[in-house]
Design a protein around this motif. Structure first.
Motif, PDB file in Angstrom:
ATOM      1  N   PHE A  69       0.840  -1.200   0.000  1.00 32.04           N
ATOM      2  CA  PHE A  69       0.000   0.000   0.000  1.00 32.04           C
ATOM      3  C   PHE A  69       0.875   1.250   0.000  1.00 32.04           C
ATOM      4  N   VAL A  70       1.875   1.284   0.879  1.00 37.58           N
ATOM      5  CA  VAL A  70       2.761   2.447   0.954  1.00 37.58           C
ATOM      6  C   VAL A  70       3.575   2.578  -0.332  1.00 37.58           C
ATOM      7  N   TRP A  71       4.050   1.464  -0.871  1.00 36.42           N
ATOM      8  CA  TRP A  71       4.825   1.504  -2.107  1.00 36.42           C
ATOM      9  C   TRP A  71       3.982   2.040  -3.260  1.00 36.42           C
ATOM     10  N   LEU A  72       2.751   1.529  -3.409  1.00 33.38           N
ATOM     11  CA  LEU A  72       1.875   2.010  -4.478  1.00 33.38           C
ATOM     12  C   LEU A  72       1.530   3.479  -4.282  1.00 33.38           C
ATOM     13  N   LEU A  73       1.338   3.865  -3.040  1.00 34.89           N
ATOM     14  CA  LEU A  73       1.011   5.258  -2.740  1.00 34.89           C
ATOM     15  C   LEU A  73       2.165   6.185  -3.118  1.00 34.89           C
ATOM     16  N   GLY A  74       3.374   5.717  -2.912  1.00 33.11           N
ATOM     17  CA  GLY A  74       4.542   6.554  -3.190  1.00 33.11           C
ATOM     18  C   GLY A  74       5.007   6.547  -4.628  1.00 33.11           C
ATOM     19  N   GLU A  78      -1.071   7.670 -10.730  1.00 29.44           N
ATOM     20  CA  GLU A  78      -2.518   7.602 -10.707  1.00 29.44           C
ATOM     21  C   GLU A  78      -2.941   6.325  -9.992  1.00 29.44           C
ATOM     22  N   LEU A  79      -3.670   6.483  -8.899  1.00 25.94           N
ATOM     23  CA  LEU A  79      -4.108   5.330  -8.115  1.00 25.94           C
ATOM     24  C   LEU A  79      -5.418   4.790  -8.663  1.00 25.94           C
ATOM     25  N   TRP A  85     -10.192   6.183  -2.988  1.00 26.68           N
ATOM     26  CA  TRP A  85     -11.224   6.297  -1.955  1.00 26.68           C
ATOM     27  C   TRP A  85     -10.630   6.103  -0.564  1.00 26.68           C
ATOM     28  N   GLU A  86      -9.772   5.087  -0.406  1.00 26.13           N
ATOM     29  CA  GLU A  86      -9.152   4.833   0.895  1.00 26.13           C
ATOM     30  C   GLU A  86      -8.310   6.021   1.336  1.00 26.13           C
ATOM     31  N   VAL A  87      -7.533   6.579   0.440  1.00 25.64           N
ATOM     32  CA  VAL A  87      -6.693   7.729   0.779  1.00 25.64           C
ATOM     33  C   VAL A  87      -7.558   8.930   1.149  1.00 25.64           C
ATOM     34  N   ILE A 124     -12.950  -4.299   3.973  1.00 29.36           N
ATOM     35  CA  ILE A 124     -12.502  -4.595   2.601  1.00 29.36           C
ATOM     36  C   ILE A 124     -11.089  -5.166   2.593  1.00 29.36           C
ATOM     37  N   ASN A 125     -10.203  -4.596   3.397  1.00 34.76           N
ATOM     38  CA  ASN A 125      -8.799  -5.018   3.365  1.00 34.76           C
ATOM     39  C   ASN A 125      -8.553  -6.330   4.113  1.00 34.76           C
TER      40      ASN A 125
END
Length: 160
Positions: A69-74, A78-79, A85-87, A124-125
């Motif tokens: 999650f942190v890697w994808l966020l960083g 484009e998410l 939604w989660e962010v 969900i997670n």
């Protein structure tokens, strides 16, 4: 060590394992009577096996999920819509958490509001882990019921 809270008959997880054990016995048409003491020992054993499998898998799942999650966020420009939604929900909750005043005698109702707002994200997670734990329970219980059927069928004496 035997009197750990997890293995007591009034524990919710113990009741769930006992319920599933009885249901799978019915599903497999197991006509042999299992004494309450045997059933208690079987359920405790199943809970121990379940914990040995699911605790390490749960820790690994949490670590992999958090790192990804942190890697994808960083790294992603484009998410996907779910992560967006989660962010946005987490960003909405941050100011509320910053205004909560923790006292030793009471918590604010804002903490309950934050928990209710974050509950869908948690559900969900965590749902893949819950599905995996259901599969592990089913496999362990079916193996135990099959072993009981073999054990009782060997002990049976032929007619005549």
């Amino acid at each position: 060590m035997e009197h750990i809270m997890l293995y007591r008959p009034n524990n919710l997880l113990y009741k769930y394992i006992r319920y599933r054990f009885r249901r799978i016995q019915i599903q497999y048409n197991m006509v042999y009577d299992v004494t309450p003491e045997e059933e208690d020992a079987i359920c405790r054993d199943l809970l121990k096996k379940r914990a040995k499998i699911l605790i390490p898998v749960g820790i690994l799942y949490c670590l992999i999920f958090a790192v990804s999650f942190v890697w994808l966020l960083g790294t992603s420009e484009e998410l996907n819509p779910l992560m967006q939604w989660e962010v946005s929900v987490i960003d909405y909750v941050k100011p509320i958490l910053n205004t909560i005043d923790f006292e030793w005698y009471a918590y604010s109702l804002d903490l309950l509001r934050v928990a209710l707002i974050l509950a869908p994200i948690a559900i969900i997670n965590v749902s893949p882990y819950i599905i995996f734990s259901y599969m592990v329970d089913t496999i362990l219980i079916r193996r135990r019921v099959n072993a009981l059927i073999k054990e009782y069928s060997i002990d049976e004496k032929p007619f005549g």
